[in-house]
Design a protein around this motif. Structure first.
Motif, PDB file in Angstrom:
ATOM      1  N   ARG A 233       0.872  -1.213  -0.028  1.00  6.62           N
ATOM      2  CA  ARG A 233      -0.054  -0.103   0.140  1.00  6.62           C
ATOM      3  C   ARG A 233       0.841   1.160  -0.122  1.00  6.62           C
ATOM      4  O   ARG A 233       1.577   1.247   0.784  1.00  6.62           O
ATOM      5  N   PRO A 234       0.584   2.241  -0.966  1.00  8.50           N
ATOM      6  CA  PRO A 234       1.504   3.309  -0.812  1.00  8.50           C
ATOM      7  C   PRO A 234       1.114   4.159   0.354  1.00  8.50           C
ATOM      8  O   PRO A 234       0.176   4.228   0.938  1.00  8.50           O
ATOM      9  N   ASP A 235       2.312   4.743   0.701  1.00  4.34           N
ATOM     10  CA  ASP A 235       2.467   5.819   2.171  1.00  4.34           C
ATOM     11  C   ASP A 235       1.483   7.123   1.567  1.00  4.34           C
ATOM     12  O   ASP A 235       0.830   7.531   2.503  1.00  4.34           O
ATOM     13  N   LEU A 236       1.413   7.353   0.243  1.00  2.00           N
ATOM     14  CA  LEU A 236       0.725   8.399  -0.163  1.00  2.00           C
ATOM     15  C   LEU A 236      -0.794   8.036  -0.723  1.00  2.00           C
ATOM     16  O   LEU A 236      -0.229   7.334  -1.976  1.00  2.00           O
ATOM     17  N   HIS A 237      -1.720   8.313  -0.504  1.00  2.00           N
ATOM     18  CA  HIS A 237      -2.920   7.911  -0.907  1.00  2.00           C
ATOM     19  C   HIS A 237      -3.259   8.883  -2.268  1.00  2.00           C
ATOM     20  O   HIS A 237      -3.606   9.992  -1.912  1.00  2.00           O
ATOM     21  N   VAL A 238      -3.291   8.328  -3.541  1.00  6.58           N
ATOM     22  CA  VAL A 238      -3.656   9.042  -4.808  1.00  6.58           C
ATOM     23  C   VAL A 238      -4.806   8.510  -5.394  1.00  6.58           C
ATOM     24  O   VAL A 238      -4.814   7.211  -5.386  1.00  6.58           O
ATOM     25  N   VAL A 239      -5.810   9.059  -5.925  1.00  7.96           N
ATOM     26  CA  VAL A 239      -6.946   8.443  -6.685  1.00  7.96           C
ATOM     27  C   VAL A 239      -6.856   9.062  -8.022  1.00  7.96           C
ATOM     28  O   VAL A 239      -6.605  10.284  -8.267  1.00  7.96           O
ATOM     29  N   GLY A 240      -7.296   8.360  -9.126  1.00  7.67           N
ATOM     30  CA  GLY A 240      -7.161   8.444 -10.595  1.00  7.67           C
ATOM     31  C   GLY A 240      -6.120   8.851 -11.013  1.00  7.67           C
ATOM     32  O   GLY A 240      -4.925   8.016 -10.782  1.00  7.67           O
TER      33      GLY A 240
ATOM     34  N   ARG B 261      15.951  -8.475  -8.367  1.00  7.14           N
ATOM     35  CA  ARG B 261      15.155  -8.652  -7.448  1.00  7.14           C
ATOM     36  C   ARG B 261      15.228  -7.692  -6.148  1.00  7.14           C
ATOM     37  O   ARG B 261      14.180  -7.008  -5.712  1.00  7.14           O
ATOM     38  N   LEU B 262      16.545  -7.283  -5.950  1.00  2.74           N
ATOM     39  CA  LEU B 262      17.031  -6.348  -4.959  1.00  2.74           C
ATOM     40  C   LEU B 262      16.380  -5.090  -5.310  1.00  2.74           C
ATOM     41  O   LEU B 262      15.876  -4.426  -4.424  1.00  2.74           O
ATOM     42  N   ALA B 263      16.626  -4.638  -6.561  1.00  2.00           N
ATOM     43  CA  ALA B 263      16.428  -3.312  -7.042  1.00  2.00           C
ATOM     44  C   ALA B 263      14.831  -3.040  -6.711  1.00  2.00           C
ATOM     45  O   ALA B 263      14.350  -2.134  -6.430  1.00  2.00           O
ATOM     46  N   LEU B 264      14.132  -4.201  -7.195  1.00  2.00           N
ATOM     47  CA  LEU B 264      12.594  -4.057  -7.030  1.00  2.00           C
ATOM     48  C   LEU B 264      12.153  -4.165  -5.701  1.00  2.00           C
ATOM     49  O   LEU B 264      11.117  -3.165  -5.309  1.00  2.00           O
ATOM     50  N   ALA B 265      12.877  -4.723  -4.651  1.00  2.00           N
ATOM     51  CA  ALA B 265      12.400  -4.728  -3.353  1.00  2.00           C
ATOM     52  C   ALA B 265      12.673  -3.224  -2.876  1.00  2.00           C
ATOM     53  O   ALA B 265      12.044  -2.666  -2.105  1.00  2.00           O
ATOM     54  N   ALA B 266      13.955  -2.613  -3.106  1.00  2.00           N
ATOM     55  CA  ALA B 266      14.437  -1.350  -2.541  1.00  2.00           C
ATOM     56  C   ALA B 266      13.546  -0.421  -3.129  1.00  2.00           C
ATOM     57  O   ALA B 266      13.170   0.450  -2.356  1.00  2.00           O
ATOM     58  N   ALA B 267      12.903  -0.542  -4.367  1.00  2.00           N
ATOM     59  CA  ALA B 267      11.825   0.556  -4.955  1.00  2.00           C
ATOM     60  C   ALA B 267      10.674   0.599  -4.245  1.00  2.00           C
ATOM     61  O   ALA B 267      10.066   1.596  -4.265  1.00  2.00           O
ATOM     62  N   LEU B 268      10.069  -0.725  -3.706  1.00  2.00           N
ATOM     63  CA  LEU B 268       8.856  -0.666  -2.991  1.00  2.00           C
ATOM     64  C   LEU B 268       8.839  -0.751  -1.774  1.00  2.00           C
ATOM     65  O   LEU B 268       7.842  -0.640  -1.001  1.00  2.00           O
ATOM     66  N   ALA B 269       9.929  -0.722  -1.065  1.00  3.85           N
ATOM     67  CA  ALA B 269      10.176  -0.600   0.419  1.00  3.85           C
ATOM     68  C   ALA B 269       9.768   0.486   1.090  1.00  3.85           C
ATOM     69  O   ALA B 269       9.174   0.207   2.261  1.00  3.85           O
ATOM     70  N   ALA B 270       9.733   1.664   0.610  1.00  6.83           N
ATOM     71  CA  ALA B 270       9.200   2.823   1.043  1.00  6.83           C
ATOM     72  C   ALA B 270       7.826   3.154   1.008  1.00  6.83           C
ATOM     73  O   ALA B 270       7.165   4.156   1.204  1.00  6.83           O
ATOM     74  N   GLY B 271       6.889   2.357   0.246  1.00 11.18           N
ATOM     75  CA  GLY B 271       5.499   2.267  -0.334  1.00 11.18           C
ATOM     76  C   GLY B 271       5.264   3.709  -1.360  1.00 11.18           C
ATOM     77  O   GLY B 271       4.585   4.413  -0.869  1.00 11.18           O
ATOM     78  N   PRO B 272       6.130   3.523  -2.504  1.00 17.13           N
ATOM     79  CA  PRO B 272       5.775   4.582  -3.557  1.00 17.13           C
ATOM     80  C   PRO B 272       4.493   4.591  -4.020  1.00 17.13           C
ATOM     81  O   PRO B 272       3.918   3.448  -4.047  1.00 17.13           O
ATOM     82  N   ALA B 273       3.928   5.511  -4.412  1.00 19.85           N
ATOM     83  CA  ALA B 273       2.626   5.695  -5.026  1.00 19.85           C
ATOM     84  C   ALA B 273       2.823   5.570  -6.599  1.00 19.85           C
ATOM     85  O   ALA B 273       1.762   5.405  -7.305  1.00 19.85           O
ATOM     86  N   LEU B 274       3.988   5.595  -7.171  1.00 14.14           N
ATOM     87  CA  LEU B 274       4.286   5.412  -8.576  1.00 14.14           C
ATOM     88  C   LEU B 274       5.400   4.414  -8.479  1.00 14.14           C
ATOM     89  O   LEU B 274       6.726   4.793  -8.022  1.00 14.14           O
TER      90      LEU B 274
ATOM     91  N   GLY C 237       0.500  -6.678  -7.371  1.00 16.46           N
ATOM     92  CA  GLY C 237       0.193  -6.272  -6.099  1.00 16.46           C
ATOM     93  C   GLY C 237       0.423  -4.879  -5.747  1.00 16.46           C
ATOM     94  O   GLY C 237      -0.666  -4.170  -5.017  1.00 16.46           O
ATOM     95  N   ALA C 238       1.382  -4.177  -6.416  1.00 14.96           N
ATOM     96  CA  ALA C 238       1.528  -2.969  -6.081  1.00 14.96           C
ATOM     97  C   ALA C 238       0.216  -2.055  -6.662  1.00 14.96           C
ATOM     98  O   ALA C 238      -0.023  -1.127  -6.063  1.00 14.96           O
ATOM     99  N   ALA C 239      -0.014  -2.359  -7.744  1.00 12.47           N
ATOM    100  CA  ALA C 239      -1.272  -1.664  -8.401  1.00 12.47           C
ATOM    101  C   ALA C 239      -2.622  -2.038  -7.625  1.00 12.47           C
ATOM    102  O   ALA C 239      -3.297  -1.163  -7.526  1.00 12.47           O
ATOM    103  N   ARG C 240      -2.668  -3.358  -7.160  1.00 16.47           N
ATOM    104  CA  ARG C 240      -4.028  -3.625  -6.554  1.00 16.47           C
ATOM    105  C   ARG C 240      -4.105  -2.897  -5.439  1.00 16.47           C
ATOM    106  O   ARG C 240      -5.106  -2.377  -4.843  1.00 16.47           O
ATOM    107  N   ASP C 241      -2.918  -2.640  -4.605  1.00 14.29           N
ATOM    108  CA  ASP C 241      -2.932  -1.830  -3.304  1.00 14.29           C
ATOM    109  C   ASP C 241      -3.079  -0.488  -3.624  1.00 14.29           C
ATOM    110  O   ASP C 241      -3.004   0.425  -2.661  1.00 14.29           O
ATOM    111  N   GLY C 242      -2.877   0.158  -4.741  1.00 13.59           N
ATOM    112  CA  GLY C 242      -3.243   1.429  -5.289  1.00 13.59           C
ATOM    113  C   GLY C 242      -2.234   2.322  -5.767  1.00 13.59           C
ATOM    114  O   GLY C 242      -2.250   3.575  -6.172  1.00 13.59           O
TER     115      GLY C 242
END
Length: 489
Positions: free
Chosen positions: A251-258, A411-424, A448-453
């Motif tokens: 789930r992103p740390d910053l909630h954005v819609v649309g 895979r590590l680069a992907l984990a590091a990119a997702l670890a802080a909950g980016p909205a993009l 899962g990133a898209a499903r979580d917003g």
């Protein structure tokens, strides 16, 4: 030409108790073609480096490599490394390819004849005066192959030579490799078993423990269905289902819609100023793209069409022409264009997975790398630790990121990119170098990133990945332009 022999290779990386390869024997007869396969992290690249005499000095290695019963001399065994950037030795493409023939002491006219033949054989068409740093990943891959061929080695060792190429170019390069290897020994590491199996004499399988599991003719070795459990992409087997992750993990740390980011008429012109200025090069022209929260948008197109450049523009790493605006609620106040954001603003909002994953590494161990962005932003690192488990990197947590395999680095680069909950999330060729199991995890994280917003954009040549995760209309690039209405796969 010659026979190549490997006996008793065991390699243990610095700081590790477990060998990455163990007691590996390999015989390559004159003119024989061998496909070396195995799951991600099984030690395939290590075997190739050992055969070429290029293991790192600080590894604990034992075993023997012989060429016709003696130690190989410089230039007799040619290695194409997995990351083409690791092979770059010169600023211009022609000079880069000429490096091997120059070191062999050839006459200048013969050197450039050799360069021209190597470029043609590798299907490298960007020109010998092109700056290497301006090439796409696929173009660099072909240039690196040309450099290997130009040295005219007796044995060719190729590590993922087609992994970052579109399907037609991959077929052309594979044909070029087979033609060039007609009178040489050839060992290829590649996850594309279906593409190579009809053209090789043997398939050698490394297991997860780094030991030889099977060695024999392709039709016999690849008939073993148990290899699916080891993650091999057996010909004809359907793609696995993306891993289903717990809701809310990403789930992103910053909630954005649309709409999160919208670009109209985007362009990108690169130029170099200074003592050796170069003419401007138009990389992107008139590209339209919209990234929406909860949607995965694929970016597709031939090698060199501008996909990585478009991701860099969307991530605020390049200043575009045209109109690129981030949504209110996503952009920092008063700064709608991502290229104007501070690095901390970018880190808080955007996760970037570069095509060369090592370009994003900051820490000296895997655990520190995946925790780096959350710590800088003052966020919880629990998600970072969970991602290590999901991506199968927990046992490698104390290893230097540069000691990982190519697939593990990605895979590590992907984990590091997702670890802080980016909205993009912007991911460039995230499935390269993955076996079936790790591919399913990568696909599951993107979905899962898209499903979580989050809004997700994926640059890829992997049609299976597009089919598995795309939920929005794709952007298909042709020579830097968006081909509106074109198929995204």
């Amino acid at each position: 030409m010659a026979d190549l022999t490997l006996r008793g290779l065991t390699v243990t990386p610095a700081g590790s108790r477990r060998p990455v390869v163990a007691d590996v024997d390999l015989d390559l007869r004159h003119g024989e073609r061998v496909l070396l396969v195995g799951p991600s992290g099984a030690g395939k690249s290590t075997v190739l480096r050992a055969l070429a005499g290029l293991l790192e000095d600080d590894v604990d290695a034992s075993g023997e490599v012989l060429l016709d019963g003696r130690a190989p001399r410089a230039g007799e065994v040619g290695l194409l490394v997995q990351d083409p950037l690791d092979a770059v030795v010169a600023e211009l493409a022609g000079r880069d390819t000429a490096f091997g023939p120059e070191n062999a002491g050839l006459d200048r006219s013969l050197i450039w004849q050799r360069v021209a033949r190597a470029h043609a054989a590798a299907r490298y068409t960007a020109g010998r005066d092109r700056e290497v740093v301006t090439l796409s990943g696929g173009e660099r891959q072909r240039l690196a192959l040309a450099g290997t061929l130009a040295a005219d080695p007796g044995v060719l060792l190729l590590d993922e030579p087609t992994s970052m190429l579109d399907a037609p170019t991959a077929r052309a390069v594979r044909a070029a490799v087979l033609e060039a290897a007609r009178d040489r020994g050839l060992v290829v590491v590649d996850h594309d078993l279906a593409g190579w199996a009809p053209h090789v004499d043997r398939v050698v399988v490394l297991g997860r423990d780094g030991r030889v599991r099977a060695d024999g003719p392709p039709d016999r070795v690849l008939a073993d269905p148990a290899l699916l459990a080891d993650g091999l992409w057996l010909p004809g087997a359907p793609a696995p289902q993306p891993l289903d992750l717990p809701a809310g993990l990403l789930r992103p740390d910053l909630h954005v819609v649309g709409d999160v980011l919208r670009g109209n008429g985007l362009g990108l012109v690169r130029r170099r100023r200074g003592l050796r200025p170069t003419p401007p090069v138009t990389v992107l022209h008139d590209v339209d793209v919209t990234l929406r929260a909860g949607v995965t948008t694929p970016l597709t197109g031939d090698s060199g069409s501008g996909k990585s450049s478009l991701l860099a523009v969307l991530g605020g790493l390049e200043r575009p022409t045209g109109d690129l605006v981030a949504a209110t609620g996503f952009a920092p106040p008063g700064r709608p264009a991502p290229h104007t954001w501070r690095s901390r603003d970018l880190a808080a909002r955007t996760g970037w997975v570069p095509q060369s994953p090592e370009h994003s590494f900051l820490a000296t161990d895997v655990r520190g790398e995946v925790r780096a962005t959350p710590r800088v932003l003052g966020r919880d690192t629990a998600r970072a630790d969970a991602l290590l488990d999901v991506l199968g990197l927990r046992e490698r947590a104390d290893v230097n990121p540069f000691r990982l395999s190519g697939g593990e680095q990605r895979r590590l680069a992907l984990a590091a990119a997702l670890a802080a909950g980016p909205a993009l999330l912007l991911a460039d060729e995230p499935s390269v170098g993955q076996d079936r199991g790790t591919w399913a995890v990568v696909a599951g994280l993107l979905a899962g990133a898209a499903r979580d917003g989050a809004a997700v954009a994926v640059s890829t040549h992997d049609a299976g990945l597009v089919h598995a995760v795309a939920t929005g209309a794709g952007v298909h690039l042709v020579a830097g332009r968006s081909s509106r209405g074109a198929a995204a796969a």
